[in-house]
Design a protein around this motif. Structure first.
Motif, PDB file in Angstrom:
ATOM      1  N   ASN A   7    -108.984 -46.848 -26.524  1.00  0.00           N
ATOM      2  CA  ASN A   7    -109.056 -47.452 -27.857  1.00  0.00           C
ATOM      3  C   ASN A   7    -109.862 -46.596 -28.827  1.00  0.00           C
ATOM      4  OD1 ASN A   7    -107.483 -49.643 -27.127  1.00  0.00           O
ATOM      5  ND2 ASN A   7    -109.256 -50.893 -26.563  1.00  0.00           N
ATOM      6  N   LEU A   8    -110.937 -45.977 -28.347  1.00  0.00           N
ATOM      7  CA  LEU A   8    -111.748 -45.122 -29.214  1.00  0.00           C
ATOM      8  C   LEU A   8    -110.962 -43.907 -29.698  1.00  0.00           C
ATOM      9  CD1 LEU A   8    -115.243 -45.085 -27.465  1.00  0.00           C
ATOM     10  CD2 LEU A   8    -114.661 -46.131 -29.651  1.00  0.00           C
ATOM     11  N   PHE A   9    -110.159 -43.345 -28.819  1.00  0.00           N
ATOM     12  CA  PHE A   9    -109.411 -42.144 -29.164  1.00  0.00           C
ATOM     13  C   PHE A   9    -108.079 -42.444 -29.847  1.00  0.00           C
ATOM     14  CE2 PHE A   9    -112.001 -40.552 -25.539  1.00  0.00           C
ATOM     15  CZ  PHE A   9    -112.781 -39.691 -26.289  1.00  0.00           C
ATOM     16  N   ASP A  10    -107.701 -43.709 -29.862  1.00  0.00           N
ATOM     17  CA  ASP A  10    -106.443 -44.095 -30.481  1.00  0.00           C
ATOM     18  C   ASP A  10    -106.495 -43.788 -31.982  1.00  0.00           C
ATOM     19  OD1 ASP A  10    -103.874 -45.206 -30.544  1.00  0.00           O
ATOM     20  OD2 ASP A  10    -104.687 -47.125 -31.234  1.00  0.00           O
ATOM     21  N   ASN A  11    -105.493 -43.110 -32.432  1.00  0.00           N
ATOM     22  CA  ASN A  11    -105.371 -42.771 -33.850  1.00  0.00           C
ATOM     23  C   ASN A  11    -106.551 -41.962 -34.387  1.00  0.00           C
ATOM     24  OD1 ASN A  11    -102.850 -44.042 -34.320  1.00  0.00           O
ATOM     25  ND2 ASN A  11    -103.907 -46.015 -34.221  1.00  0.00           N
ATOM     26  N   VAL A  12    -106.886 -40.912 -33.690  1.00  0.00           N
ATOM     27  CA  VAL A  12    -107.932 -40.009 -34.181  1.00  0.00           C
ATOM     28  C   VAL A  12    -107.482 -39.443 -35.521  1.00  0.00           C
ATOM     29  CG1 VAL A  12    -109.032 -37.763 -33.804  1.00  0.00           C
ATOM     30  CG2 VAL A  12    -108.866 -39.403 -31.935  1.00  0.00           C
ATOM     31  N   ARG A  13    -108.379 -39.505 -36.495  1.00  0.00           N
ATOM     32  CA  ARG A  13    -108.058 -39.028 -37.851  1.00  0.00           C
ATOM     33  C   ARG A  13    -108.650 -37.654 -38.140  1.00  0.00           C
ATOM     34  NH1 ARG A  13    -104.027 -42.375 -39.589  1.00  0.00           N
ATOM     35  NH2 ARG A  13    -104.663 -44.505 -39.264  1.00  0.00           N
ATOM     36  N   TRP A  14    -109.863 -37.442 -37.689  1.00  0.00           N
ATOM     37  CA  TRP A  14    -110.546 -36.190 -37.967  1.00  0.00           C
ATOM     38  C   TRP A  14    -111.281 -35.715 -36.730  1.00  0.00           C
ATOM     39  CZ3 TRP A  14    -111.338 -40.544 -41.065  1.00  0.00           C
ATOM     40  CH2 TRP A  14    -110.686 -40.527 -42.282  1.00  0.00           C
ATOM     41  N   VAL A  15    -111.386 -34.406 -36.628  1.00  0.00           N
ATOM     42  CA  VAL A  15    -112.144 -33.790 -35.544  1.00  0.00           C
ATOM     43  C   VAL A  15    -113.003 -32.692 -36.148  1.00  0.00           C
ATOM     44  CG1 VAL A  15    -112.030 -32.476 -33.400  1.00  0.00           C
ATOM     45  CG2 VAL A  15    -110.316 -34.226 -33.854  1.00  0.00           C
ATOM     46  N   SER A  16    -114.242 -32.682 -35.751  1.00  0.00           N
ATOM     47  CA  SER A  16    -115.148 -31.602 -36.123  1.00  0.00           C
ATOM     48  C   SER A  16    -115.713 -31.031 -34.836  1.00  0.00           C
ATOM     49  CB  SER A  16    -116.277 -32.132 -37.004  1.00  0.00           C
ATOM     50  OG  SER A  16    -117.218 -31.106 -37.240  1.00  0.00           O
ATOM     51  N   MET A  17    -115.841 -29.731 -34.775  1.00  0.00           N
ATOM     52  CA  MET A  17    -116.443 -29.104 -33.591  1.00  0.00           C
ATOM     53  C   MET A  17    -117.820 -28.575 -33.955  1.00  0.00           C
ATOM     54  SD  MET A  17    -113.522 -27.120 -31.400  1.00  0.00           S
ATOM     55  CE  MET A  17    -112.972 -25.968 -32.621  1.00  0.00           C
ATOM     56  N   SER A  81    -113.502 -28.992 -39.403  1.00  0.00           N
ATOM     57  CA  SER A  81    -114.650 -28.102 -39.569  1.00  0.00           C
ATOM     58  C   SER A  81    -115.228 -27.723 -38.224  1.00  0.00           C
ATOM     59  CB  SER A  81    -115.729 -28.775 -40.423  1.00  0.00           C
ATOM     60  OG  SER A  81    -116.214 -29.914 -39.764  1.00  0.00           O
ATOM     61  N   CYS A  82    -116.102 -26.712 -38.260  1.00  0.00           N
ATOM     62  CA  CYS A  82    -116.831 -26.294 -37.062  1.00  0.00           C
ATOM     63  C   CYS A  82    -118.244 -25.931 -37.496  1.00  0.00           C
ATOM     64  CB  CYS A  82    -116.150 -25.106 -36.391  1.00  0.00           C
ATOM     65  SG  CYS A  82    -116.948 -24.613 -34.862  1.00  0.00           S
ATOM     66  N   CYS A  83    -119.208 -26.726 -37.085  1.00  0.00           N
ATOM     67  CA  CYS A  83    -120.609 -26.498 -37.422  1.00  0.00           C
ATOM     68  C   CYS A  83    -121.163 -25.397 -36.510  1.00  0.00           C
ATOM     69  CB  CYS A  83    -121.405 -27.788 -37.252  1.00  0.00           C
ATOM     70  SG  CYS A  83    -123.130 -27.614 -37.729  1.00  0.00           S
ATOM     71  N   THR A  84    -121.776 -24.401 -37.107  1.00  0.00           N
ATOM     72  CA  THR A  84    -122.250 -23.245 -36.348  1.00  0.00           C
ATOM     73  C   THR A  84    -123.642 -22.840 -36.814  1.00  0.00           C
ATOM     74  OG1 THR A  84    -121.480 -21.587 -37.928  1.00  0.00           O
ATOM     75  CG2 THR A  84    -119.874 -22.379 -36.320  1.00  0.00           C
ATOM     76  N   ASP A  85    -124.194 -21.865 -36.100  1.00  0.00           N
ATOM     77  CA  ASP A  85    -125.398 -21.231 -36.629  1.00  0.00           C
ATOM     78  C   ASP A  85    -124.933 -20.218 -37.686  1.00  0.00           C
ATOM     79  OD1 ASP A  85    -124.461 -19.012 -35.232  1.00  0.00           O
ATOM     80  OD2 ASP A  85    -125.923 -19.193 -33.628  1.00  0.00           O
ATOM     81  N   VAL A  90    -120.077 -15.620 -35.220  1.00  0.00           N
ATOM     82  CA  VAL A  90    -119.597 -16.999 -35.087  1.00  0.00           C
ATOM     83  C   VAL A  90    -118.899 -17.433 -36.371  1.00  0.00           C
ATOM     84  CG1 VAL A  90    -120.253 -19.381 -34.594  1.00  0.00           C
ATOM     85  CG2 VAL A  90    -121.447 -17.516 -33.463  1.00  0.00           C
ATOM     86  N   LEU A  91    -119.457 -17.079 -37.517  1.00  0.00           N
ATOM     87  CA  LEU A  91    -118.808 -17.415 -38.779  1.00  0.00           C
ATOM     88  C   LEU A  91    -117.433 -16.760 -38.884  1.00  0.00           C
ATOM     89  CD1 LEU A  91    -121.839 -17.199 -41.239  1.00  0.00           C
ATOM     90  CD2 LEU A  91    -120.755 -19.251 -40.308  1.00  0.00           C
ATOM     91  N   GLU A  92    -117.341 -15.501 -38.464  1.00  0.00           N
ATOM     92  CA  GLU A  92    -116.050 -14.811 -38.481  1.00  0.00           C
ATOM     93  C   GLU A  92    -115.076 -15.441 -37.495  1.00  0.00           C
ATOM     94  OE1 GLU A  92    -116.694 -10.641 -37.871  1.00  0.00           O
ATOM     95  OE2 GLU A  92    -118.002 -10.481 -39.619  1.00  0.00           O
ATOM     96  N   ALA A  93    -115.582 -15.885 -36.354  1.00  0.00           N
ATOM     97  CA  ALA A  93    -114.723 -16.534 -35.356  1.00  0.00           C
ATOM     98  C   ALA A  93    -114.127 -17.824 -35.904  1.00  0.00           C
ATOM     99  CB  ALA A  93    -115.513 -16.813 -34.077  1.00  0.00           C
ATOM    100  N   THR A  94    -114.924 -18.582 -36.648  1.00  0.00           N
ATOM    101  CA  THR A  94    -114.397 -19.831 -37.202  1.00  0.00           C
ATOM    102  C   THR A  94    -113.472 -19.570 -38.388  1.00  0.00           C
ATOM    103  OG1 THR A  94    -116.383 -20.137 -38.555  1.00  0.00           O
ATOM    104  CG2 THR A  94    -116.343 -21.223 -36.419  1.00  0.00           C
ATOM    105  N   ASP A  95    -113.655 -18.449 -39.093  1.00  0.00           N
ATOM    106  CA  ASP A  95    -112.743 -18.102 -40.182  1.00  0.00           C
ATOM    107  C   ASP A  95    -111.307 -17.956 -39.677  1.00  0.00           C
ATOM    108  OD1 ASP A  95    -114.420 -18.158 -42.356  1.00  0.00           O
ATOM    109  OD2 ASP A  95    -114.914 -16.022 -42.255  1.00  0.00           O
ATOM    110  N   PHE A 105    -108.171 -27.507 -41.177  1.00  0.00           N
ATOM    111  CA  PHE A 105    -109.453 -26.804 -41.098  1.00  0.00           C
ATOM    112  C   PHE A 105    -109.782 -26.164 -42.429  1.00  0.00           C
ATOM    113  CE2 PHE A 105    -112.395 -23.385 -40.162  1.00  0.00           C
ATOM    114  CZ  PHE A 105    -113.275 -24.008 -39.313  1.00  0.00           C
ATOM    115  N   SER A 106    -111.013 -26.395 -42.905  1.00  0.00           N
ATOM    116  CA  SER A 106    -111.369 -25.816 -44.195  1.00  0.00           C
ATOM    117  C   SER A 106    -112.758 -25.201 -44.252  1.00  0.00           C
ATOM    118  CB  SER A 106    -111.256 -26.874 -45.288  1.00  0.00           C
ATOM    119  OG  SER A 106    -112.176 -27.910 -45.053  1.00  0.00           O
TER     120      SER A 106
END
Length: 143
Positions: A7-17, A81-85, A90-95, A105-106
């Motif tokens: 039920n928690l995962f049902d209809n996931v709208r957004w994901v952030s890593m 999104s992906c929160c990083t240091d 790491v910034l280039e990897a997420t780009d 992803f933005s």
């Protein structure tokens, strides 16, 4: 319990890593990826998605880990999104995630805790420089 998670995962709208890398006490590079899932009822669930105890700091490796986590969990169209240091690799990897396979992803916001830590470190360094100059000029005026 299983139905609760379904039920928690049902209809996931957004994901952030979230991802972070570090050097272990044994001298190995490690990387961890967490996924923050938000469903249609705005319930957030954070789960560890991957831990690589012998990770690598190269952009290509980090990109591969992030893509693998998103694709294996069928989250590529929900990843926003992906929160990083602030490490450039790491910034280039997420780009790289800003391509057609990851249409939602933005952004890769920096970790606010890490930014505060860097700010505090710079501030302490600046204060230490001022104190060193003061003590240096004070000892010169005595002579």
């Amino acid at each position: 319990m299983k139905n609760h998670f379904i039920n928690l995962f049902d209809n996931v709208r957004w994901v952030s890593m979230e991802t972070d890398g570090w050097l272990t006490n044994s001298g190995n590079d490690s990387i961890c990826v967490m996924m923050n899932l938000i469903n249609k009822n705005m319930v957030k669930v954070t789960i560890p998605a991957q831990y690589a105890p012998d990770g690598c700091k190269k952009k290509e490796y980090i990109t591969g880990v992030l893509k693998e986590v998103a694709l294996e969990n069928n989250m590529s169209h929900f990843l926003t999104s992906c929160c990083t240091d602030n490490a450039s690799n790491v910034l280039e990897a997420t780009d790289v995630l800003k391509d057609n396979n990851f249409s939602a992803f933005s952004v890769h916001p920096g970790c606010s805790i890490h930014q505060v830590q860097l700010f505090a470190k710079d501030m302490i360094s600046d204060k230490q420089d001022i104190l060193n100059k003061y003590h240096s000029s004070d000892s010169n005026s005595v002579n």
